[in-house]
Design a protein around this motif. Structure first.
Motif, PDB file in Angstrom:
ATOM      1  N   MET A  13     -19.052   5.410 -25.687  1.00 50.69           N
ATOM      2  CA  MET A  13     -17.613   5.595 -25.553  1.00 50.69           C
ATOM      3  C   MET A  13     -16.861   4.640 -26.483  1.00 50.69           C
ATOM      4  O   MET A  13     -15.894   5.029 -27.157  1.00 50.69           O
ATOM      5  CB  MET A  13     -17.187   5.368 -24.100  1.00 50.69           C
ATOM      6  CG  MET A  13     -15.746   5.764 -23.800  1.00 50.69           C
ATOM      7  SD  MET A  13     -15.333   5.572 -22.050  1.00 50.69           S
ATOM      8  CE  MET A  13     -16.445   6.757 -21.315  1.00 50.69           C
ATOM      9  N   LEU A  14     -17.320   3.391 -26.555  1.00 54.65           N
ATOM     10  CA  LEU A  14     -16.687   2.421 -27.449  1.00 54.65           C
ATOM     11  C   LEU A  14     -16.866   2.827 -28.911  1.00 54.65           C
ATOM     12  O   LEU A  14     -15.959   2.643 -29.738  1.00 54.65           O
ATOM     13  CB  LEU A  14     -17.279   1.029 -27.214  1.00 54.65           C
ATOM     14  CG  LEU A  14     -16.882   0.345 -25.899  1.00 54.65           C
ATOM     15  CD1 LEU A  14     -17.704  -0.924 -25.698  1.00 54.65           C
ATOM     16  CD2 LEU A  14     -15.388   0.011 -25.902  1.00 54.65           C
ATOM     17  N   ALA A  15     -18.030   3.383 -29.230  1.00 52.99           N
ATOM     18  CA  ALA A  15     -18.275   3.832 -30.602  1.00 52.99           C
ATOM     19  C   ALA A  15     -17.319   4.954 -30.984  1.00 52.99           C
ATOM     20  O   ALA A  15     -16.795   4.989 -32.111  1.00 52.99           O
ATOM     21  CB  ALA A  15     -19.723   4.291 -30.750  1.00 52.99           C
ATOM     22  N   ARG A  16     -17.058   5.876 -30.051  1.00 53.63           N
ATOM     23  CA  ARG A  16     -16.137   6.975 -30.332  1.00 53.63           C
ATOM     24  C   ARG A  16     -14.700   6.487 -30.449  1.00 53.63           C
ATOM     25  O   ARG A  16     -13.917   7.006 -31.252  1.00 53.63           O
ATOM     26  CB  ARG A  16     -16.237   8.036 -29.230  1.00 53.63           C
ATOM     27  CG  ARG A  16     -17.532   8.832 -29.214  1.00 53.63           C
ATOM     28  CD  ARG A  16     -17.778   9.555 -30.539  1.00 53.63           C
ATOM     29  NE  ARG A  16     -16.614  10.282 -30.994  1.00 53.63           N
ATOM     30  CZ  ARG A  16     -16.336  11.546 -30.687  1.00 53.63           C
ATOM     31  NH1 ARG A  16     -17.194  12.220 -29.942  1.00 53.63           N
ATOM     32  NH2 ARG A  16     -15.256  12.141 -31.123  1.00 53.63           N
ATOM     33  N   VAL A  17     -14.340   5.485 -29.635  1.00 54.57           N
ATOM     34  CA  VAL A  17     -12.961   4.976 -29.650  1.00 54.57           C
ATOM     35  C   VAL A  17     -12.704   4.110 -30.874  1.00 54.57           C
ATOM     36  O   VAL A  17     -11.674   4.239 -31.552  1.00 54.57           O
ATOM     37  CB  VAL A  17     -12.664   4.184 -28.354  1.00 54.57           C
ATOM     38  CG1 VAL A  17     -11.308   3.476 -28.463  1.00 54.57           C
ATOM     39  CG2 VAL A  17     -12.675   5.106 -27.151  1.00 54.57           C
ATOM     40  N   THR A  18     -13.651   3.206 -31.175  1.00 52.39           N
ATOM     41  CA  THR A  18     -13.437   2.219 -32.247  1.00 52.39           C
ATOM     42  C   THR A  18     -14.012   2.641 -33.589  1.00 52.39           C
ATOM     43  O   THR A  18     -13.636   2.093 -34.625  1.00 52.39           O
ATOM     44  CB  THR A  18     -14.065   0.873 -31.851  1.00 52.39           C
ATOM     45  OG1 THR A  18     -15.494   1.032 -31.734  1.00 52.39           O
ATOM     46  CG2 THR A  18     -13.504   0.382 -30.527  1.00 52.39           C
TER      47      THR A  18
END
Length: 686
Positions: free
Chosen positions: A642-647
């Motif tokens: 999820m962090l990879a998709r957001v950032t």
């Protein structure tokens, strides 16, 4: 005396070594979850064992066996498994370890008594039964859990021993009748059918005295049933019959096998298929079919069965149990423990017969029909094994009828060319050795697979609840006993369901929390209105089930003082005061630094407040404490993804894949869950 290294002695020595190793394994990993590959068998494997120890646990902890005065579960109170559990609780304290240790002892004891009785009848060939029973993964897994069935098979083993040792004495016959009653009242109610093999054996032992002996046994069973039933349950005996009625027809409806002859045949041929009995032990099926084929097509079949009383007893036990249990709609895998014993007995007795050299060359109607039934059953079970092994799903409902025509052809060919199958009889020991080697190798692989992916999620969750819930909490729900066996939380298993007439008991008992599968929350809310709008305090992934701990809304603030953890959860769901979340959570973790739910909530807090650098270190703390928890690796991977998709951070994407791979390594069935999680995140973040 010198040991001679001949073929026979070496085989006996190897059998004894395998028997010893399999026996020792029963006492390993007593706090562990059942194997992860035991999936699709329902939640009973996790929940039901500790319902049996409910009364013993209460008495050991609180001095009162029924602290909630709930008669519906009284059928478990006087079970043999409950008695054994209390003895072990009194010696070693209440815990999952001692409950499972009691089960392991009684399970291994039943094998020892049964094979000891066989030894007096067939000598060294009793090792065949000993190996089939001790090395069987299903027997090991279920033998570690305090199920009623473990008490039942112990009583059946004692009964088998007594019938052949003391049936010539009046006292032995009276004890036999009492044991039959105990099979029903202190084992499982279907254990009363043991009267059939007992009467069959007594009838052919001595026809002159058979009638008198059978009358004594039946009278002893009847009188002891009345005495023990009213001694055990007294005025609450109606609760016993109510519970049995619900379990047989009330919850699951009229047994499917009794609705029509077609359904009866379907239930008969698919029995053991849906529960994966022979999927986990295919060589047991092969040996059983060979043994039954030899018996059915033996010369002078009737005389053979009448003269071989151990074979007669085990055959009647197997057939009557098969016919009775197959008709029911609900027939879980643990019921089959009752039948594995006579299966092993029939196999070992048939293989021990030295005088049998050939099959009956004549084609008779009875033999042909019985051969058809055996071949038909084999075809259906082979279909189940094939579908589960290669397609990872169950065969279609019509599989019984798809398999009938091939079974007819094969049966016809077998009967016509029966004389060419005499080699099976003459070389049955060689076949036994080959199948035995494959059997032990396969069961050893399953045990290794269990060890390689072993988890302790239920034990860890039970310990976790000590901190996240207050001392005065009262826990209910289907997982209440499974999650309170490792602590001193007052708990009761209560899910009213569509038959429940006690919907107000949740409030009457001052229940503060429910432990239930998250997928059942909506349906259970219909019967427990207090669940609607309640707060989910924590969630645990137990084997293949996600279980939530819910605080009942109507009880909050009245007589229950929330813990710091629960206060942090409340602020987390309404994050107007993020500092309060951190305050309560850090204060909680000072006292419970290894809390799985606490550290998991801390990781969520860091995610919510965008303290990204602290998320993975928090998960690493969890991995240090719980290195085998596949769900934690999955949650860490999901968070990183999820962090990879957001950032757009490629490092987070790499971390996500690494943790997803670790989750798969710990539990190969996680692949589908990971795929679904990815798709959901992708749909939310475009």
């Amino acid at each position: 005396m010198r040991f001679k290294f001949n073929k026979q002695n070496v085989l006996i020595l190897l059998s004894l070594l395998i028997f010893a190793a399999a026996s020792i394994i029963r006492f390993c990993w007593l706090n562990a979850d059942p194997p992860l590959f035991f999936t699709g068998l329902g939640q009973a494997l996790q929940t039901d064992p500790y319902n049996i120890t409910y009364f013993a646990r209460n008495f050991a902890l609180f001095g009162d066996s029924d602290i909630f005065d709930y008669p519906r579960l009284i059928v478990f109170k006087y079970s043999l498994m409950s008695l054994f559990s209390y003895i072990f609780f009194a010696i070693g304290g209440v815990s999952r370890f001692t409950a499972n240790l009691a089960a392991a002892v009684i399970s291994l004891g039943s094998i020892f008594i049964y094979t000891r009785a066989l030894q007096t009848q067939i000598g060294k060939y009793c090792l065949i039964a000993a190996l089939l029973l001790t090395a069987n993964t299903i027997m090991i897994v279920y033998g570690k859990l305090p199920f009623l069935e473990n008490g039942l098979i112990f009583l059946c083993a004692v009964l088998y021993f007594v019938v052949f040792k003391y049936s010539g004495q009046l006292s032995g016959l009276i004890i036999t009748g009492v044991l039959i009653t105990l099979c029903g009242l202190s084992g499982k109610m279907f254990g009363l059918m043991m009267i059939f093999p007992v009467c069959a054996a007594l009838f052919f032992m001595s026809k002159k005295t058979a009638t008198k002996k059978i009358v004594v046994v039946v009278a002893s069973s009847f009188v002891s049933f009345l005495i023990l039933a009213f001694s055990f349950y007294g005025t609450r005996i109606d609760a016993v019959f109510q519970f049995l009625g619900e379990q047989t027809a009330g919850v699951y409806g009229i047994p499917v096998g009794l609705t029509s002859p077609v359904k009866f045949l379907e239930q008969l041929t698919t029995f053991t298929g849906n529960t994966k009995l022979f999927y986990f032990s295919p060589m047991l099926l092969v040996l059983l079919i060979i043994a039954l084929f030899i018996v059915i097509n033996s010369p002078r079949l009737r005389e053979k069965i009448r003269s071989n009383l151990p074979l007669l007893f085990n055959l009647v036990w197997l057939v009557s149990g098969f016919l009775l249990l197959s008709v029911f709609t609900y027939r879980p895998l643990r019921y089959h423990l009752f039948l594995v014993f006579p299966m092993a007995g029939v196999i070992s007795i048939v293989m021990s017969e030295d005088g049998l050299k050939s099959l009956n060359p004549r084609i008779r109607i009875v033999n042909s029909l019985l051969t058809l039934v055996v071949v038909w059953y084999l075809a259906v079970q082979a279909a189940f094994i094939g579908y589960l092994a290669f397609l990872k799903k169950y065969p279609p409902d019509e599989i019984s009828w798809y398999a009938l025509f091939p079974a007819l052809i094969v049966s016809l060919l077998v009967m016509i060319y029966k004389k060419y199958l005499n080699g099976i009889v003459r070389r049955r020991m060689e076949i036994l050795i080959i199948c035995g080697v494959l059997y032990v190798a396969h069961q050893g692989f399953l045990i290794y697979k269990w060890h390689d992916t072993i988890s302790y999620t239920m034990h860890q969750a039970g310990n976790d609840l000590k901190g996240i819930l207050s001392d005065n909490c009262r826990l209910s729900g289907s997982y209440a006993q499974a999650l309170s066996i490792d602590n001193a939380i007052r708990s009761v298993t209560f899910i009213p369901g569509p038959l429940g007439e006690d919907k107000n008991r949740v409030c009457d008992w001052d229940i503060t929390h429910l432990a239930i599968e998250e997928g059942n929350v909506k349906s259970i809310s219909k019967y427990i209105p207090q669940l609607a709008g309640s707060r989910r305090v924590a969630e645990y992934y137990l084997k293949d089930s996600k279980v939530g701990i819910y605080r009942i809304k109507c009880r909050t603030g009245r007589d229950y003082a929330m813990t710091d953890f629960e206060r942090a959860v409340d602020h987390m769901t309404s994050p107007r005061y993020p500092d309060s979340i951190y305050y309560y959570l850090t204060r909680f973790l000072e006292h419970y630094p290894e809390s799985k739910a606490g550290l998991r909530l801390l990781a969520d807090y860091y995610f919510m407040t965008q303290n990204i650098d602290k998320i993975i270190p928090t998960f690493n703390r969890l991995f240090d404490f719980y290195p085998n928890d596949f769900w934690l690796y999955f949650e860490c991977g999901r968070t990183c993804y999820m962090l990879a998709r957001v950032t757009g951070n490629p490092g987070m994407s790499y971390s996500a894949e690494r943790y997803f791979d670790l989750a798969r390594e710990k539990n190969p069935t996680m692949d589908k869950i990971i795929t679904v999680a990815r798709k959901r995140i992708d749909s939310m973040i475009r």
